[in-house]
Design a protein around this motif. Structure first.
Motif, mmCIF file in Angstrom:
data_model
loop_
_atom_site.group_PDB
_atom_site.id
_atom_site.type_symbol
_atom_site.label_atom_id
_atom_site.label_comp_id
_atom_site.label_asym_id
_atom_site.label_seq_id
_atom_site.Cartn_x
_atom_site.Cartn_y
_atom_site.Cartn_z
ATOM 1 N N ALA A 1 4.078 -0.006 -11.287
ATOM 2 C CA ALA A 1 3.395 0.023 -9.989
ATOM 3 C C ALA A 1 2.190 0.954 -10.030
ATOM 4 C CB ALA A 1 4.371 0.459 -8.897
ATOM 5 N N GLY A 2 2.364 2.125 -10.653
ATOM 6 C CA GLY A 2 1.257 3.066 -10.742
ATOM 7 C C GLY A 2 0.107 2.530 -11.560
ATOM 8 N N ALA A 3 0.419 1.940 -12.727
ATOM 9 C CA ALA A 3 -0.635 1.397 -13.584
ATOM 10 C C ALA A 3 -1.367 0.256 -12.903
ATOM 11 C CB ALA A 3 -0.034 0.927 -14.909
ATOM 12 N N ALA A 4 -0.623 -0.624 -12.217
ATOM 13 C CA ALA A 4 -1.268 -1.748 -11.525
ATOM 14 C C ALA A 4 -2.177 -1.251 -10.407
ATOM 15 C CB ALA A 4 -0.205 -2.692 -10.976
ATOM 16 N N ALA A 5 -1.729 -0.203 -9.699
ATOM 17 C CA ALA A 5 -2.554 0.339 -8.617
ATOM 18 C C ALA A 5 -3.816 0.996 -9.159
ATOM 19 C CB ALA A 5 -1.746 1.346 -7.800
ATOM 20 N N VAL A 6 -3.682 1.712 -10.265
ATOM 21 C CA VAL A 6 -4.857 2.335 -10.879
ATOM 22 C C VAL A 6 -5.820 1.257 -11.356
ATOM 23 C CG1 VAL A 6 -5.706 3.782 -12.763
ATOM 24 C CG2 VAL A 6 -3.630 4.430 -11.535
ATOM 25 N N GLY B 1 0.777 -1.222 0.000
ATOM 26 C CA GLY B 1 0.000 0.000 0.000
ATOM 27 C C GLY B 1 0.809 1.271 0.000
ATOM 28 N N TRP B 2 2.064 1.194 -0.463
ATOM 29 C CA TRP B 2 2.909 2.381 -0.473
ATOM 30 C C TRP B 2 2.643 3.281 -1.676
ATOM 31 C CZ3 TRP B 2 7.999 -0.770 0.620
ATOM 32 C CH2 TRP B 2 7.949 -1.252 1.942
ATOM 33 N N VAL B 3 1.906 2.780 -2.645
ATOM 34 C CA VAL B 3 1.609 3.592 -3.835
ATOM 35 C C VAL B 3 0.346 4.386 -3.517
ATOM 36 C CG1 VAL B 3 1.249 3.577 -6.328
ATOM 37 C CG2 VAL B 3 2.626 1.776 -5.265
ATOM 38 N N ARG B 4 0.515 5.498 -2.809
ATOM 39 C CA ARG B 4 -0.623 6.265 -2.319
ATOM 40 C C ARG B 4 -1.253 7.131 -3.411
ATOM 41 N NH1 ARG B 4 -0.310 6.461 3.316
ATOM 42 N NH2 ARG B 4 0.504 4.429 3.975
ATOM 43 N N LEU B 5 -0.443 7.544 -4.373
ATOM 44 C CA LEU B 5 -0.925 8.399 -5.468
ATOM 45 C C LEU B 5 -0.644 7.676 -6.789
ATOM 46 C CD1 LEU B 5 0.514 11.783 -4.147
ATOM 47 C CD2 LEU B 5 -1.873 11.032 -4.019
ATOM 48 N N PRO B 6 -1.452 6.679 -7.101
ATOM 49 C CA PRO B 6 -1.127 5.819 -8.250
ATOM 50 C C PRO B 6 -1.068 6.551 -9.583
ATOM 51 C CG PRO B 6 -3.322 5.328 -7.392
ATOM 52 C CD PRO B 6 -2.652 6.213 -6.395
ATOM 53 N N ARG B 7 -1.981 7.478 -9.824
ATOM 54 C CA ARG B 7 -1.964 8.180 -11.111
ATOM 55 C C ARG B 7 -0.719 9.055 -11.236
ATOM 56 N NH1 ARG B 7 -6.702 7.569 -13.870
ATOM 57 N NH2 ARG B 7 -8.425 6.684 -12.640
ATOM 58 N N LEU B 8 -0.345 9.714 -10.152
ATOM 59 C CA LEU B 8 0.872 10.517 -10.175
ATOM 60 C C LEU B 8 2.103 9.619 -10.344
ATOM 61 C CD1 LEU B 8 2.290 13.238 -9.880
ATOM 62 C CD2 LEU B 8 2.283 12.891 -7.390
ATOM 63 N N THR B 9 2.094 8.477 -9.661
ATOM 64 C CA THR B 9 3.206 7.527 -9.799
ATOM 65 C C THR B 9 3.335 7.060 -11.240
ATOM 66 O OG1 THR B 9 2.858 6.759 -7.523
ATOM 67 C CG2 THR B 9 4.137 5.329 -8.979
ATOM 68 N N LEU B 10 2.203 6.745 -11.859
ATOM 69 C CA LEU B 10 2.210 6.333 -13.266
ATOM 70 C C LEU B 10 2.749 7.453 -14.150
ATOM 71 C CD1 LEU B 10 1.412 4.531 -15.668
ATOM 72 C CD2 LEU B 10 -0.942 5.379 -15.421
ATOM 73 N N PHE B 11 2.290 8.671 -13.930
ATOM 74 C CA PHE B 11 2.728 9.809 -14.744
ATOM 75 C C PHE B 11 4.229 10.056 -14.589
ATOM 76 C CE2 PHE B 11 3.788 14.329 -14.960
ATOM 77 C CZ PHE B 11 3.433 14.608 -16.277
ATOM 78 N N VAL B 12 4.721 10.042 -13.341
ATOM 79 C CA VAL B 12 6.146 10.282 -13.106
ATOM 80 C C VAL B 12 6.991 9.187 -13.761
ATOM 81 C CG1 VAL B 12 7.942 10.402 -11.321
ATOM 82 C CG2 VAL B 12 5.772 11.611 -11.001
ATOM 83 N N GLY B 13 6.531 7.934 -13.664
ATOM 84 C CA GLY B 13 7.260 6.842 -14.293
ATOM 85 C C GLY B 13 7.350 6.993 -15.801
ATOM 86 N N ILE B 14 6.221 7.309 -16.435
ATOM 87 C CA ILE B 14 6.222 7.504 -17.887
ATOM 88 C C ILE B 14 7.101 8.694 -18.260
ATOM 89 C CG2 ILE B 14 4.778 8.152 -19.858
ATOM 90 C CD1 ILE B 14 2.502 6.569 -18.568
ATOM 91 N N ALA B 15 7.027 9.776 -17.460
ATOM 92 C CA ALA B 15 7.825 10.968 -17.748
ATOM 93 C C ALA B 15 9.316 10.668 -17.650
ATOM 94 C CB ALA B 15 7.439 12.091 -16.793
#
Length: 369
Positions: A271-276, A224-238
């Motif tokens: 991680a972000g995409a999986a959480a979303v 549960g450490w991916v608290r902001l999944p969409r932001l995590t996904l965006f940062v990873g893609i960026a």
């Protein structure tokens, strides 16, 4: 003259232990992305060779080799997803080994057997790599090696085998395996900065950290450490995109730092995409999910087809007169189609015939001595 990059997808295992849903389609989409960019990278650098078109067509795909980095991170994530609950269960080792074998080796052997007469007849199809009985044995076993005698893309699978060996040890004896894994990761982080030779580079390339990035991404998601999944996904893609862009802008990019940057970007994106998706906020198009299922077959089959297509173009004055972008996308489409056909006609039926459970487990009750 541009250097022909060595090929080094995984081509991971089925996801048998999902987080909350029967499948995570975003992982299949990730496989599809990685397979496609590697394929486009190979089309670009092959057609740009002096003996073919001799010029760049779509330089943006020069960085498509980073699909391998994405695959390695995805492999670490998927193995944890599929077998994380097996850690410390020695009786699960045979099942783990069987699933890795079943997924990787039979399709590979079919492609290698098809490549053997082609390489013997035209050594240039695999860059005139040395070929002797020990090389062949090494290729079919995916043992450590410094060159690929039949299929150049198989280098990635040899590194996958190292990762699987360490992970299998963790399943069998967690304390010992985690110690070995930590030492392996530490040496893979440090030694590449010291100018190591080829054999040490094989065992301790900085790319091995990508497996660890993927495993940590799974742990972060599960805890549960991916608290902001969409932001995590965006940062990873960026981060992945910026790293991709640096050489295209003619800016220097250290190889080790590039590996880490691609790996970290991929880990955050996965991680972000999986959480979303787990929150039912992301849907993967069926075409991408299907291509993800076919990604291993595409990875194995595409390069010989690209080479053969380039030879056909070189021998045809009519084809050579066509616009280069049309030739590029035609070769890409044909190689992709052959890979998908291999998946549907060979890989998928073959896997259906092989038992899902380990024959050794069935014979011994699953426990190792």
């Amino acid at each position: 003259m541009r250097r022909h990059h060595p090929f080094r997808l995984d081509l991971d295992a089925p996801m048998t232990r999902p987080i909350t849903r029967p499948t995570l389609d975003t992982l299949q989409a990730g496989r599809a992305f990685a397979a496609l960019v590697v394929l486009l990278f190979h089309v670009e650098i092959t057609l740009a060779l002096p003996q073919y078109l001799g010029r760049e067509i779509h330089p943006v795909f020069d960085m498509g080799y980073s699909g391998v980095h994405f695959f390695f991170v995805l492999s670490g994530f998927v193995i944890m997803l599929a077998h994380g609950r097996d850690l410390g269960r020695p009786e699960a080792v045979s099942e783990f080994v069987w699933k890795r074998f079943r997924r990787i080796y039979p399709p590979l052997w079919i492609v290698l057997l098809a490549m053997l007469p082609l390489v013997l007849a035209a050594p240039a199809v695999n860059h005139n790599a040395p070929l002797d009985p020990l090389d062949l044995l090494s290729a079919f076993a995916l043992a450590p090696a410094l060159h690929e005698p039949l299929l150049s893309v198989a280098w990635t699978l040899r590194h996958e085998m190292l990762f699987y060996a360490v992970f299998g040890l963790i399943i069998w004896r967690p304390k010992l395996g985690l110690s070995v894994g930590a030492i392996w990761m530490a040496l893979s982080a440090v030694l590449p900065w010291l100018g190591i030779d080829d054999w040490l580079r094989f065992f301790f390339t900085s790319q091995h950290l990508l497996f660890g990035f993927g495993a940590l991404a799974y742990v972060a998601l599960e805890r549960g450490w991916v608290r902001l999944p969409r932001l995590t996904l965006f940062v990873g893609i960026a981060l992945f995109t910026v790293t991709w862009s640096i050489p295209l802008l003619k800016l220097p990019l250290n190889g080790v730092i590039g590996n880490w940057a691609f790996g970290l970007g991929a880990a955050l994106a996965i991680a972000g995409a999986a959480a979303v998706e787990r929150g039912r906020g992301l849907r993967t198009p069926r075409a991408l999910a299907f291509l993800g299922e076919a990604s291993y077959a595409v990875y194995l089959a595409h390069l010989p087809i690209i080479y053969l297509a380039a030879e056909v173009i070189d021998r045809s004055a009519v084809l050579r007169g066509l616009p280069a972008p049309l030739l590029f996308w035609s070769v890409a489409a044909v190689s992709l189609a052959v890979g998908v056909a291999f998946h549907l006609a060979v890989e998928k039926p073959l896997l259906k015939r092989l038992p899902n459970r380990s024959p050794l487990r069935a014979a011994t009750g699953g426990a190792l001595p």
